[in-house]
Scaffold this motif. Structure first.
Motif, mmCIF file in Angstrom:
data_model
loop_
_atom_site.group_PDB
_atom_site.id
_atom_site.type_symbol
_atom_site.label_atom_id
_atom_site.label_comp_id
_atom_site.label_asym_id
_atom_site.label_seq_id
_atom_site.Cartn_x
_atom_site.Cartn_y
_atom_site.Cartn_z
ATOM 1 N N ALA A 61 1.411 8.849 -2.471
ATOM 2 C CA ALA A 61 0.686 9.782 -3.337
ATOM 3 C C ALA A 61 -0.252 10.680 -2.537
ATOM 4 N N GLU A 62 -0.772 10.188 -1.427
ATOM 5 C CA GLU A 62 -1.734 10.947 -0.633
ATOM 6 C C GLU A 62 -1.074 11.880 0.373
ATOM 7 N N PRO A 89 10.242 4.912 -7.646
ATOM 8 C CA PRO A 89 8.798 4.893 -7.922
ATOM 9 C C PRO A 89 7.964 5.524 -6.814
ATOM 10 N N LEU A 90 8.365 5.334 -5.554
ATOM 11 C CA LEU A 90 7.617 5.945 -4.455
ATOM 12 C C LEU A 90 7.814 7.459 -4.426
ATOM 13 N N ARG A 145 5.777 9.274 -6.890
ATOM 14 C CA ARG A 145 4.346 9.350 -6.623
ATOM 15 C C ARG A 145 3.995 10.510 -5.696
ATOM 16 N N MET A 146 4.984 11.132 -5.088
ATOM 17 C CA MET A 146 4.696 12.193 -4.120
ATOM 18 C C MET A 146 4.166 13.455 -4.798
ATOM 19 N N GLN A 147 3.345 14.187 -4.064
ATOM 20 C CA GLN A 147 2.789 15.442 -4.562
ATOM 21 C C GLN A 147 3.891 16.493 -4.719
ATOM 22 N N PRO A 148 3.753 17.418 -5.664
ATOM 23 C CA PRO A 148 4.789 18.436 -5.883
ATOM 24 C C PRO A 148 4.940 19.407 -4.716
ATOM 25 N N GLY A 160 0.783 -1.222 0.000
ATOM 26 C CA GLY A 160 0.000 0.000 0.000
ATOM 27 C C GLY A 160 0.817 1.275 0.000
ATOM 28 N N LEU A 161 2.128 1.160 -0.160
ATOM 29 C CA LEU A 161 2.983 2.338 -0.039
ATOM 30 C C LEU A 161 2.810 3.332 -1.177
ATOM 31 N N GLU A 162 2.628 2.856 -2.400
ATOM 32 C CA GLU A 162 2.512 3.799 -3.516
ATOM 33 C C GLU A 162 1.325 4.734 -3.316
#
Length: 324
Positions: free
Chosen positions: A204-205, A226-227, A230-233, A198-200
Motif C-alpha cells: 500500500a505504501e 489482495p496485495l 492494495r497498491m496505489q493507482p 507486513g506485505l499488505e
C-alpha cells in the motif's frame, strides 16, 4: 587435484566452449549427447552425468541422484527450483555433494534492467515511444507534468538474494525510501525489512514494487490479488524474478481497470507468453522477453564463473554461490 571427470550438459557457443575446454585441463571434459542452450529446461538423461564427479549446466535431477561418484554440481542459472526438492537436498547433504549456481553472473544485468525499468516509468518513456509509433504528436506539457523523480520515492524490493542486494546498491544514490521483503531477515539489509505479515502495508505504501523472487513453494503466487489490490493507482509493478510468483489474472484486472500506474514484466507464466495472452494488450503493461539477465558476454561469463569455482574446488576452499 587432478583427474576429475567433468560433464557439461549445456551449450555456450564457440568462444565460451573454447575457454571451457582449455580451462578445465588437466581434468577430463565429457560433453553430454543432447546439450541444451536453455536454462529453463533440464537436459535429457545422459550417461555422461552418471560417470561424472563434477557437472556443469542443467542436468537431469534423476541423473544426479543416480550418479555414484558425484561431488559437485554447478548450475548455469541463478535459479535452482527443479533441484530444490527433498530428495535432492537429502541426497546431497547425506553424501556431501555441493550445489552452486551462477547467481554471480546474473545479479548485475538483472539489477541494471530493473533500475532501467524504474527510470523509464518515472520519466514516462513508454508514453513517448507510443507517441512516436502512433500519432507522432508533441505532448510536451503532458509528459513533463506526468514525469517524476526517482529520488525520495518509496520502493519495495521483493527478495534479497544476489539480484535484490545489487539492486539496492544501484538505488542507493537516488536516496529512495527502501523497503525489503525477506522471509528470513538477517539484520544486514540496507533498509526497512518486512516479512510476509507486513506485505499488505508495504504494498500500500510503495510507489514501485520490484520483484526479484525465485520460484519455490513459498513464493508461488505470493504477489496475490489482495496485495495487488492494495497498491496505489499510480504505483508500478516490476518483475525480474519469476512469472509464477504473480497472480497474473489479478494483475491484468488491475491494469485493465487502470488501478495501477503500469507494469513491466520480464518474466511471465508461461514462457514464452502466447501471442493471444491478454497481458500483451493490457493498458500500461510492458513486456521484455526474459532478457533481464542477458548481456553480450553472458556465455563467456558463465564459463568463467564455473572455472573460478573449479579452482576453488581444487584447492578445497569455499565455493561461490553455494546453495547446498
Amino acid at each position: 587435484m587432478a583427474g576429475l571427470v567433468i560433464a557439461c550438459t549445456a551449450t555456450f557457443g564457440d568462444e565460451a566452449e573454447g575457454l571451457l575446454t582449455e580451462g578445465v585441463a588437466p581434468h577430463t571434459l565429457s560433453l553430454s549427447r543432447q546439450r541444451s542452450a536453455s536454462n529453463l529446461s533440464a537436459a535429457e538423461r545422459d550417461e555422461a552425468v552418471l560417470k561424472a564427479e563434477v557437472v556443469f549446466g542443467q542436468p537431469n535431477p534423476e541423473d544426479l541422484l543416480a550418479a555414484p561418484r558425484l561431488r559437485w554440481v554447478h548450475l548455469s542459472s541463478a535459479g535452482y527450483t527443479r533441484y530444490e526438492t527433498p530428495e535432492v537436498r537429502e541426497a546431497f547433504q547425506k553424501r556431501g555433494i555441493a550445489l552452486t549456481t551462477s547467481s554471480g553472473v546474473y545479479d548485475e544485468p538483472c539489477a541494471e534492467h530493473a533500475l532501467a525499468l524504474v527510470l523509464a516509468a518515472s520519466r514516462r518513456l513508454p508514453e513517448c515511444v507510443q507517441e512516436q509509433l502512433g500519432a507522432r504528436g508533441w505532448p510536451s506539457r503532458e509528459v513533463r507534468r506526468r514525469s517524476g523523480l526517482l529520488r525520495g520515492r518509496s520502493v519495495l524490493v521483493l527478495g534479497f538474494g544476489a539480484i535484490g542486494r545489487r539492486l539496492a546498491e544501484l538505488l542507493a544514490p537516488f536516496e529512495v525510501e527502501l523497503t525489503i521483503f525477506r522471509a528470513h531477515p538477517r539484520g544486514d539489509e540496507p533498509g526497512r525489512v518486512v516479512v510476509r505479515d507486513g506485505l499488505e502495508e508495504a504494498f500500500a505504501e510503495a510507489e514501485f514494487v520490484i520483484s526479484t523472487l525465485p520460484e519455490n513453494e513459498t513464493t508461488r503466487a505470493l504477489v496475490s490479488r489482495p496485495l495487488i489490490d492494495r497498491m496505489q493507482p499510480t504505483a508500478w509493478f516490476i518483475n525480474v524474478g519469476r512469472g509464477t510468483t504473480v497472480d497474473q489474472a489479478a494483475l491484468h484486472t488491475a491494469l485493465t481497470a487502470r488501478r495501477l500506474g503500469g507494469a513491466y514484466l520480464d518474466v511471465t507464466d508461461p514462457e514464452p507468453l502466447p501471442a493471444d495472452h491478454p497481458l500483451w494488450q493490457a493498458p500500461g503493461c510492458w513486456i521484455t522477453p526474459h532478457a533481464a539477465g542477458g548481456q553480450r558476454e553472458e556465455m563467456v561469463a558463465l564459463v568463467q564463473h564455473f572455472l573460478d569455482n573449479l579452482r576453488r574446488f581444487e584447492r578445497g576452499t569455499a565455493l561461490v554461490d553455494r546453495v547446498i
